[in-house]
Scaffold this motif. Sequence first.
Motif, PDB file in Angstrom:
ATOM      1  N   UNK A 115       1.086  -1.122   0.024  1.00 27.18           N
ATOM      2  CA  UNK A 115       0.231   0.300   0.329  1.00 27.18           C
ATOM      3  C   UNK A 115       1.122   1.376  -0.011  1.00 27.18           C
ATOM      4  N   UNK A 116       1.909   1.269   0.590  1.00 28.18           N
ATOM      5  CA  UNK A 116       2.987   2.127   1.135  1.00 28.18           C
ATOM      6  C   UNK A 116       3.660   2.559  -1.019  1.00 28.18           C
ATOM      7  N   UNK A 117       3.728   1.509  -1.176  1.00 22.84           N
ATOM      8  CA  UNK A 117       4.977   1.471  -2.702  1.00 22.84           C
ATOM      9  C   UNK A 117       3.615   2.375  -3.425  1.00 22.84           C
ATOM     10  N   UNK A 118       2.391   1.579  -3.329  1.00 20.80           N
ATOM     11  CA  UNK A 118       1.205   2.805  -4.607  1.00 20.80           C
ATOM     12  C   UNK A 118       0.811   3.881  -4.572  1.00 20.80           C
ATOM     13  N   UNK A 119       0.466   4.441  -2.641  1.00 18.23           N
ATOM     14  CA  UNK A 119       0.172   5.769  -2.452  1.00 18.23           C
ATOM     15  C   UNK A 119       1.508   7.083  -2.911  1.00 18.23           C
ATOM     16  N   UNK A 120       2.608   5.754  -2.480  1.00 16.50           N
ATOM     17  CA  UNK A 120       3.778   7.469  -3.275  1.00 16.50           C
ATOM     18  C   UNK A 120       4.232   7.390  -4.367  1.00 16.50           C
ATOM     19  N   UNK A 121       4.028   5.828  -5.152  1.00 16.20           N
ATOM     20  CA  UNK A 121       3.396   6.516  -6.591  1.00 16.20           C
ATOM     21  C   UNK A 121       2.897   7.584  -7.100  1.00 16.20           C
ATOM     22  N   UNK A 122       1.800   7.626  -5.888  1.00 18.29           N
ATOM     23  CA  UNK A 122       0.741   8.648  -6.580  1.00 18.29           C
ATOM     24  C   UNK A 122       1.140   9.900  -6.505  1.00 18.29           C
ATOM     25  N   UNK A 123       1.704   9.823  -5.128  1.00 18.65           N
ATOM     26  CA  UNK A 123       2.120  11.149  -4.584  1.00 18.65           C
ATOM     27  C   UNK A 123       3.001  11.845  -5.825  1.00 18.65           C
ATOM     28  N   UNK A 124       3.731  10.980  -6.652  1.00 19.81           N
ATOM     29  CA  UNK A 124       5.173  11.823  -7.378  1.00 19.81           C
ATOM     30  C   UNK A 124       4.145  11.783  -8.913  1.00 19.81           C
ATOM     31  N   UNK A 125       2.914  11.578  -8.666  1.00 20.41           N
ATOM     32  CA  UNK A 125       1.731  12.164 -10.544  1.00 20.41           C
ATOM     33  C   UNK A 125       1.097  13.379 -10.201  1.00 20.41           C
ATOM     34  N   UNK A 126       0.927  13.345 -12.255  1.00 15.31           N
ATOM     35  CA  UNK A 126       0.496  14.605 -12.049  1.00 15.31           C
ATOM     36  C   UNK A 126      -1.364  14.861 -11.471  1.00 15.31           C
ATOM     37  N   UNK A 127      -1.258  15.627 -10.986  1.00 20.36           N
ATOM     38  CA  UNK A 127      -2.656  15.158 -10.270  1.00 20.36           C
ATOM     39  C   UNK A 127      -3.109  14.555  -8.817  1.00 20.36           C
ATOM     40  N   UNK A 128      -1.702  13.370  -8.222  1.00 16.28           N
ATOM     41  CA  UNK A 128      -1.616  12.947  -7.352  1.00 16.28           C
ATOM     42  C   UNK A 128      -2.256  13.798  -6.213  1.00 16.28           C
TER      43      UNK A 128
ATOM     44  N   UNK B 216      -5.108  14.416  -1.188  1.00 15.84           N
ATOM     45  CA  UNK B 216      -5.989  14.792  -0.350  1.00 15.84           C
ATOM     46  C   UNK B 216      -6.859  14.670  -0.162  1.00 15.84           C
ATOM     47  N   UNK B 217      -8.048  14.422  -1.033  1.00 18.66           N
ATOM     48  CA  UNK B 217      -9.346  13.534  -1.638  1.00 18.66           C
ATOM     49  C   UNK B 217      -9.436  12.374  -1.174  1.00 18.66           C
ATOM     50  N   UNK B 218      -8.774  11.388  -1.137  1.00 22.99           N
ATOM     51  CA  UNK B 218      -8.345  10.456  -0.853  1.00 22.99           C
ATOM     52  C   UNK B 218      -8.765   9.920   0.916  1.00 22.99           C
ATOM     53  N   UNK B 219      -7.923  10.938   1.237  1.00 19.95           N
ATOM     54  CA  UNK B 219      -7.964  11.256   2.652  1.00 19.95           C
ATOM     55  C   UNK B 219      -8.524  11.534   2.964  1.00 19.95           C
ATOM     56  N   UNK B 220      -9.406  13.642   2.612  1.00 24.95           N
ATOM     57  CA  UNK B 220     -10.121  13.516   3.104  1.00 24.95           C
ATOM     58  C   UNK B 220     -11.612  12.846   3.677  1.00 24.95           C
ATOM     59  N   UNK B 221     -12.292  11.953   2.070  1.00 20.38           N
ATOM     60  CA  UNK B 221     -13.229  10.821   2.406  1.00 20.38           C
ATOM     61  C   UNK B 221     -12.836   9.650   3.522  1.00 20.38           C
TER      62      UNK B 221
ATOM     63  N   UNK C  48     -12.768  23.088   8.226  1.00 20.29           N
ATOM     64  CA  UNK C  48     -13.493  22.699   7.282  1.00 20.29           C
ATOM     65  C   UNK C  48     -12.303  22.914   6.051  1.00 20.29           C
ATOM     66  N   UNK C  49     -12.375  21.416   5.898  1.00 18.97           N
ATOM     67  CA  UNK C  49     -10.982  20.930   4.606  1.00 18.97           C
ATOM     68  C   UNK C  49      -9.976  20.884   5.543  1.00 18.97           C
ATOM     69  N   UNK C  50      -8.610  19.588   4.581  1.00 21.11           N
ATOM     70  CA  UNK C  50      -7.798  20.702   4.910  1.00 21.11           C
ATOM     71  C   UNK C  50      -7.287  21.574   3.274  1.00 21.11           C
ATOM     72  N   UNK C  51      -6.075  21.868   3.290  1.00 19.03           N
ATOM     73  CA  UNK C  51      -5.023  23.188   2.432  1.00 19.03           C
ATOM     74  C   UNK C  51      -4.705  21.907   1.229  1.00 19.03           C
ATOM     75  N   UNK C  52      -3.587  22.406   0.492  1.00 22.26           N
ATOM     76  CA  UNK C  52      -3.410  21.795  -1.018  1.00 22.26           C
ATOM     77  C   UNK C  52      -2.148  20.601   0.247  1.00 22.26           C
ATOM     78  N   UNK C  53      -1.187  21.443   1.070  1.00 25.45           N
ATOM     79  CA  UNK C  53      -0.004  21.374   1.773  1.00 25.45           C
ATOM     80  C   UNK C  53      -0.809  19.855   2.758  1.00 25.45           C
ATOM     81  N   UNK C  54      -1.801  19.577   3.146  1.00 29.59           N
ATOM     82  CA  UNK C  54      -2.762  18.917   4.166  1.00 29.59           C
ATOM     83  C   UNK C  54      -2.917  20.011   5.829  1.00 29.59           C
ATOM     84  N   UNK C  55      -2.445  20.586   5.988  1.00 26.38           N
ATOM     85  CA  UNK C  55      -2.707  22.076   6.432  1.00 26.38           C
ATOM     86  C   UNK C  55      -4.572  21.540   6.987  1.00 26.38           C
ATOM     87  N   UNK C  56      -4.919  21.968   7.762  1.00 26.60           N
ATOM     88  CA  UNK C  56      -6.638  21.447   8.596  1.00 26.60           C
ATOM     89  C   UNK C  56      -6.889  23.349   8.825  1.00 26.60           C
ATOM     90  N   UNK C  57      -8.088  23.032   8.110  1.00 30.31           N
ATOM     91  CA  UNK C  57      -9.000  24.199   7.877  1.00 30.31           C
ATOM     92  C   UNK C  57      -9.724  24.613   9.472  1.00 30.31           C
TER      93      UNK C  57
END
Length: 248
Positions: free
Chosen positions: A172-185, A190-195, A219-228
């Motif tokens: 699972x780490x390998x999957x999510x880590x690869x996604x971190x490096x993709x365009x729109x990853x 962030x969307x998966x985390x929030x869901x 009220x949601x999270x910023x694009x860097x993961x900070x909490x609103x």
Amino acid sequence: MKSLKPKVLRFESLPSTNTELARQASEGAGEGLSIVADEQTAGRGRLQRAWSSPRGAGLYFSILLQPAIAVDRWPLIVFVAALAVGDALSEACEVDTDIKWPNDLLSGERKICGILAETVETPSGRAVIVGIGINLTADAYPVELSRVATSVAEASVRAPERETVLAALLRALSRWYSLLHEVDGRERIVAAWASRSSYADGKSVQVANGDEVWQGITRGVESDGALRLETTEGMKIVRAGDVSIRAT
Ligand code: BTN
């Protein structure tokens, strides 16, 4: 696409898998080096707390990562880790989890896993060590924490097999880590985390940061993961660091 190739070193006993990995990283260990210990004698948690780590009661794991993304997005690495632990516990143990911002995994509102990310300087540049502690049995945590902590053994009908959980976690780490490096990853993480987090939106919480305490509604999270956090004094942006948070 960046792919992770974890290489696991196993120890019977260590003070802390994070500390040992930091030592090896400073000597030139490469990305993906992972350390697992049967017990930790000086396990460390967030906010300078100790992490109870009796022999055989938990998965005590650390991995060295060197993400090829802007440093201001590195806080998302703990989102990657939390998503990976959620997948691993679901796949290996049929345990459903909630994520408490930024990176505690909860089962039935009690903590089943903690994550400690620490940056380190290595001969090949800055890197991050992600330490993951999963409570496999109730022996993993002190009895005085039994109202707020739980374990795989308590949350699952399946006996917790450490190696099965570890294998699922590495995949699972390998999957999510690869996604971190993709365009729109980053956006997808962030969307998966929030869901998967009941804390992401509309939760009444108290946030403590040193002497400052804020009460508000998430009220949601910023694009860097900070909490609103919406408070009576306006919107606050909360960054992980030394912050602790609890539902109110
Ligand atoms: C937390 O406070 O929630 C974070 C706990 C992190 C514990 C893990 S166990 C493996 C790794 N080694 C440590 O010393 N800490 C982390």
